[in-house]
Scaffold this active site. Structure first.
Site, mmCIF file in Angstrom:
data_model
loop_
_atom_site.group_PDB
_atom_site.id
_atom_site.type_symbol
_atom_site.label_atom_id
_atom_site.label_comp_id
_atom_site.label_asym_id
_atom_site.label_seq_id
_atom_site.Cartn_x
_atom_site.Cartn_y
_atom_site.Cartn_z
ATOM 1 N N LYS A 186 0.919 -1.164 0.070
ATOM 2 C CA LYS A 186 0.061 -0.028 -0.005
ATOM 3 C C LYS A 186 1.086 1.120 -0.083
ATOM 4 O O LYS A 186 2.105 1.017 0.074
ATOM 5 C CB LYS A 186 -1.111 -0.014 1.304
ATOM 6 C CG LYS A 186 -2.131 -1.268 1.139
ATOM 7 C CD LYS A 186 -2.756 -1.077 -0.053
ATOM 8 C CE LYS A 186 -4.362 -1.407 0.125
ATOM 9 N NZ LYS A 186 -4.322 -3.081 0.140
HETATM 10 C C1 LIG Z 1 -5.731 -3.945 0.887
HETATM 11 C C2 LIG Z 1 -7.053 -3.745 0.792
HETATM 12 C C3 LIG Z 1 -7.936 -4.062 2.041
HETATM 13 C C4 LIG Z 1 -7.400 -4.993 3.210
HETATM 14 O O1 LIG Z 1 -6.107 -4.608 3.579
HETATM 15 P P1 LIG Z 1 -5.048 -5.756 4.204
HETATM 16 O O2 LIG Z 1 -4.272 -4.958 5.038
HETATM 17 O O3 LIG Z 1 -4.280 -6.433 3.204
HETATM 18 O O4 LIG Z 1 -5.895 -6.742 5.084
HETATM 19 C C5 LIG Z 1 -9.425 -3.777 2.079
HETATM 20 N N1 LIG Z 1 -9.707 -3.298 1.377
HETATM 21 C C6 LIG Z 1 -9.192 -2.823 0.271
HETATM 22 C C7 LIG Z 1 -9.903 -1.902 -0.886
HETATM 23 C C8 LIG Z 1 -7.641 -3.057 -0.032
HETATM 24 O O5 LIG Z 1 -7.004 -2.488 -1.040
#
Ligand SMILES: *Cc1c(COP(=O)(O)O)cnc(C)c1O
Length: 395
Positions: A186
């Site tokens: 991210k």
């Molecule tokens: C990455 C993501 C999540 C979940 O995040 P994690 O930290 O990987 O559990 C939830 N919603 C969206 C839209 C995402 O891109």
């Protein structure tokens, strides 16, 4: 994106700070930790950054969603409206709450279409969870108005849009709670991590408790803390929080680089044969992690995505065929491959996920290609990329 592209001394320093004390736990150990509170410091700085009084740092973005839904009182029998273009965590978290995921269509914002959400509302609808996908935003003003009008809870999934804003207000701060992800790919990362924010003290208390077995975190002796509610363990370690803290302090720099890189490519692609761009409800608040564009139809988009890859223009997902982010490939949901019986409500009354009318979404997604915007690109990289794109479009 992603934040790991710019790891450097700041991250190492924060992690060393933690290793020197040996306290990897985010609560207690006051005497040993030499005043070093990485998770707590992250929460304070993050709350200030997005402009809300309360932020909680937890173990993942998925955990953030689970915590937020629990803290907002969403549970068995409730319907929760989500988009079909998202990450699988959207329906997983609703199911973990014992509630029922219900899908509404997206539009050319690539996020929930308020008109389609309105049509999906029933007397059992309890909440709407729009997802600010690929760095940009839903029509959050219209969605908030709709929720207010219908008495529905708004929980935002801003996992992919940290640092984004709509008309100056941070994404994730419009509803009862907002969720972020700091996973390894991210915009900013803790390795694994997530955040929940809320403007409401009573919601925050539930968030803080639920994420740590219901502990009330009152007093200095963990053994004597009360348990006003039951909870689970969604804690982050101080090591992850330390990385995240260094990354958070780079967020503005990250956004600046992304916006500059994106605008150069967008400018070069403007006017290319058949290319139009994703609708951005507030272009100024776009985090610019992706440049997303449309071709006139599905055949041309799939062909173009293939040609871009062949020409060496990497990082251009064609989401319509993607396993993680679009409903077409979610056979496990469609076939109800639940690990256990789940709630009776879900088993008995959930929509037939294999046969839903999401034609409007399919039409948009079939035409959509995204291009990931990297932080590490040099001017030359961008020039080369533009030249290859031009070649694909024959100009
Ligand atoms: C990455 C993501 C999540 C979940 O995040 P994690 O930290 O990987 O559990 C939830 N919603 C969206 C839209 C995402 O891109």
């Amino acid at each position: 994106m992603p934040g790991f592209e710019i790891f450097s001394d700041e991250e190492r320093r924060e992690v060393n700070d933690v290793l020197e004390t040996g306290v990897l736990f985010r609560y207690g150990f006051d005497a040993q930790r030499k005043g070093r509170w990485k998770a707590k410091t992250f929460e304070k700085e993050f709350a200030d950054r997005v402009g809300v009084p309360y932020a909680h740092l937890c173990s993942s973005g998925t955990a953030a969603l689970v915590i937020a839904l629990a803290a907002c009182g969403i549970g068995a029998g409730d319907e929760v409206i989500i988009p079909p273009f998202t990450f699988v965590a959207s329906f997983e978290s609703v199911m973990a709450a014992g509630a029922i995921p219900v899908f509404a269509d997206i539009d050319e914002t690539l996020c929930l279409d308020p008109k389609s959400v309105e049509k999906a509302v029933t007397e059992r609808t309890k909440a709407v969870v729009p997802v600010h996908m690929c760095g940009s935003m839903a029509q959050i003003d219209a969605l908030k108005d709709l929720c207010d009008q219908k008495g529905l809870i708004l929980v935002e999934d801003a996992c992919q849009s940290v640092g984004g804003a709509f008309k100056g207000q941070a994404l994730g701060t419009f509803g009862k709670a907002g969720c972020y992800s700091f996973d390894a790919v991210k915009t900013i990362t803790c390795g694994e991590g997530g955040g929940v924010v809320t403007p409401f003290k009573e919601v925050y208390e539930k968030i803080d408790q639920f994420a740590d077995h219901g502990h009330d975190h009152i007093g200095n002796d963990r053994g004597l803390e009360g348990h006003p509610i039951t909870g689970l363990n969604f804690r982050i370690s101080e090591l992850g929080a330390a990385v995240g803290l260094a990354q958070l302090r780079k967020l503005d720099k990250i956004l600046e680089i992304q916006r500059s890189n994106k605008s150069r490519i967008k400018e070069a692609m403007t006017g290319l044969n058949g290319v139009t761009f994703r609708t951005l409800p507030d272009p100024d608040g776009d985090t610019a992690t992706f440049l997303t564009f449309f071709l006139p139809d599905e055949d041309q988009a799939r062909e173009c995505a293939g040609q871009l890859a062949k020409a060496g223009v990497g990082g251009c997902p064609y989401w319509f065929d993607n396993n993680w982010h679009y409903i077409r490939a979610w056979d496990h949901l469609k076939q109800r491959s639940f690990p256990s019986r789940q709630t009776l409500e879900l088993v008995d009354t959930a929509p037939d996920y294999a046969n839903m009318d999401l034609e409007q979404s399919h039409k948009v997604m079939g035409r959509t290609i995204s291009m990931q915007i990297m932080l590490g690109w040099t001017d030359q990289d961008i020039d080369d990329r533009i030249a290859k794109i031009r070649q694909v479009f024959g100009t």
